[in-house]
Design an enzyme around this catalytic site. Structure first.
Site, PDB file in Angstrom:
ATOM      1  N   ARG A  10     -29.358 -26.082  -6.274  1.00 40.61           N
ATOM      2  CA  ARG A  10     -29.928 -24.298  -5.933  1.00 40.61           C
ATOM      3  C   ARG A  10     -28.594 -23.413  -6.631  1.00 40.61           C
ATOM      4  NH1 ARG A  10     -29.823 -23.515   0.263  1.00 40.61           N
ATOM      5  NH2 ARG A  10     -27.688 -23.719   0.008  1.00 40.61           N
TER       6      ARG A  10
ATOM      7  N   TYR B 195     -21.336 -16.267   6.781  1.00 40.93           N
ATOM      8  CA  TYR B 195     -20.968 -16.402   6.032  1.00 40.93           C
ATOM      9  C   TYR B 195     -21.131 -16.609   4.567  1.00 40.93           C
ATOM     10  CZ  TYR B 195     -22.932 -20.281   8.109  1.00 40.93           C
ATOM     11  OH  TYR B 195     -23.877 -21.700   8.686  1.00 40.93           O
ATOM     12  N   LYS B 196     -22.662 -16.412   4.223  1.00 46.03           N
ATOM     13  CA  LYS B 196     -22.809 -16.763   2.846  1.00 46.03           C
ATOM     14  C   LYS B 196     -23.030 -15.608   2.395  1.00 46.03           C
ATOM     15  CE  LYS B 196     -26.288 -19.767   4.610  1.00 46.03           C
ATOM     16  NZ  LYS B 196     -26.409 -20.710   4.127  1.00 46.03           N
TER      17      LYS B 196
ATOM     18  N   ASP C 125     -35.387 -16.497  10.466  1.00 50.96           N
ATOM     19  CA  ASP C 125     -34.515 -16.349   9.874  1.00 50.96           C
ATOM     20  C   ASP C 125     -34.201 -16.408   8.942  1.00 50.96           C
ATOM     21  OD1 ASP C 125     -32.386 -17.880   9.087  1.00 50.96           O
ATOM     22  OD2 ASP C 125     -32.181 -19.805  10.018  1.00 50.96           O
TER      23      ASP C 125
ATOM     24  N   PHE D 209     -35.141 -25.169   6.469  1.00 53.04           N
ATOM     25  CA  PHE D 209     -33.907 -25.532   6.944  1.00 53.04           C
ATOM     26  C   PHE D 209     -33.769 -26.107   8.096  1.00 53.04           C
ATOM     27  CE2 PHE D 209     -29.142 -25.029   8.830  1.00 53.04           C
ATOM     28  CZ  PHE D 209     -28.943 -25.691   7.675  1.00 53.04           C
TER      29      PHE D 209
END
Ligand SMILES: Cc1ncc(COP(=O)(O)O)c(C=O)c1O
Length: 416
Positions: free
Chosen positions: A376, A226-227, A201, A124
């Site tokens: 995704r 927040y995922k 991560d 990422f």
């Protein structure tokens, strides 16, 4: 294998986790939401908790702080339970990017006689940029592990680039684009053999896949809330520091929330001996309250049960994509072996962006797009039904069959 919509419905009827969907704000007539790996759904209890927190602010004013000040570590411990961490190893603080920076600096200072950082060139953006920034600031060498963009990072890829010059191995547990999983224990084993530290991560892993940071020998880790943790947009991130490293490591932001007896406001910085030394300034109490609620369903059910459903949903998506979408030009952009995949499945198509837009505009399926040509799809176990997987793939097939996507030259939007 599920081969019809009625069979998918029957799966939902027998699903022990189906009841959890009602704990979230869901419009059954709305689009099928497969983007919980970017922003998890809103738990139904969050609004009331935030309201209560705001009312407490109005009523108790500064007097509320004694009840709030330890939230970074109490909420951190609840996250730690999902990560296989020990109590006292996780705290909630800042953003994932800032935590990556803090922990990377702490690790580099602890290995100051070494000059190499190993990273994944397919990681990422923020992970790569933090590594680049540190390399520029400190004159370090970045060494790319030779990972495959779809199949992910093998332990042998890590072993190929780690030697005694390496200070830090900085990787993601689940790749943000392909969903490929890394064997954390094996990678940590390689790093430790050469005296390097590991910083993970786990933004796409926490709350999605089973983790056992203690068993896997993880040194340091960070991740978003927040995922899969449903903390809401911009909710504060978590950080993990293995207990026996805490007293030894120093982070670069010497703030008063890391200070021992912070209200003594002593002359010099003398950080707490524990995970609190990785805190910085005043935490966002509204953000922490939302994270706390977001964790409830995950903790109640536990990662083994969630993963049992997630892995079946992802496999079902892959089967349906193979049957319905491959003939329409879609390719698998996730690992071919199911046990190397995380909580989302990625699909490649030359017109992935126009397809993503068409699905969103027609209100059928919400997926997200990642450059250069990937969609995704995250069937989050807490609120995704088997029938959603069936219907989403049918909607995608229908949108592709209609054609005309080549003519859509609308540029990529600000947020994808
Ligand atoms: C792997 C990974 N790391 C970090 C982030 C974001 O970090 P931040 O919350 O600091 O924006 C994301 C966001 O999607 C991510 O996927």
């Amino acid at each position: 294998m599920i081969t019809s919509r009625p069979e998918a419905q029957a799966e939902d009827e027998g699903d022990p986790l189906a009841r959890l969907r009602q704990r979230f704000v869901v419009d059954d007539d709305g689009p099928i939401y497969l983007d919980g790996n970017s922003l998890g759904r809103l738990p139904a209890a969050t609004a009331a908790r935030l309201q209560a927190t705001v009312e407490r602010w109005g009523r108790d004013l500064i007097g509320a702080w004694p009840g709030w000040i330890d939230l970074p570590t109490t909420v951190g411990d609840r996250i730690g339970a999902l990560l296989g961490a020990q109590p006292g190893e996780v705290a909630v603080s800042d953003s994932t990017t800032v935590n990556l920076y803090k922990l990377a600096v702490a690790a580099l200072d602890a290995r100051a006689n070494r000059s190499v950082v190993v990273y994944d060139p397919h990681d990422f953006a923020t992970v790569r940029y933090v590594a680049q920034g540190l390399a520029a600031q400190r004159g370090l060498t970045l060494r790319a592990a030779p990972s495959d963009p779809i199949e992910g990072l093998e332990t042998s890829d890590v072993a190929a680039v780690v030697d005694d010059e390496v200070a830090l191995v900085l990787l993601s547990g689940v790749n943000f684009r392909s969903g490929a999983r890394v064997d954390l224990a094996a990678a940590a084993g390689v790093a430790h053999t050469h005296g390097a530290l590991t910083l993970w991560d786990l933004s796409h892993a926490a709350g999605a896949v089973p983790l056992d940071l203690t068993h896997d020998g993880a040194d340091l880790a960070v991740g978003c809330t927040y995922k899969y943790l449903n903390g809401g947009p911009g909710a504060p991130a978590w950080l993990y520091v293995r207990s026996d490293l805490q007293a030894e490591l120093r982070q670069p932001i010497w703030g008063w929330f890391g200070q021992r007896d912070q209200f003594a406001m002593g002359e010099g910085y003398d950080p707490e001996p524990d995970v609190r030394r990785f805190l910085t300034g005043t935490p966002s109490i509204l953000g922490l309250a939302a994270v706390d609620v977001g964790l409830d369903a995950l903790i109640e059910v536990g990662m083994p049960a969630l993963w049992a459903k997630t892995s079946r949903l992802v496999a079902f998506l892959a089967e349906r994509a193979e049957v319905r979408l491959r003939p329409l030009g879609v390719s698998l952009a996730s690992p071919t072996e199911a046990d190397r995949r995380g909580g989302h499945l990625s699909l490649g198509h030359p017109q992935a962006w126009p397809l993503c837009r068409r699905l969103a505009q027609e209100g059928t399926v919400v997926v997200d797009y990642r450059n250069p040509n990937v969609l995704r799809l995250a069937p989050v176990a807490l609120y995704t039904r088997y029938v959603d997987v069936w219907d989403a793939i049918e909607a995608m097939a229908e949108a592709l069959q209609r054609g005309g996507l080549e003519g859509d030259t609308e540029p990529r939007s600000r947020v994808t």
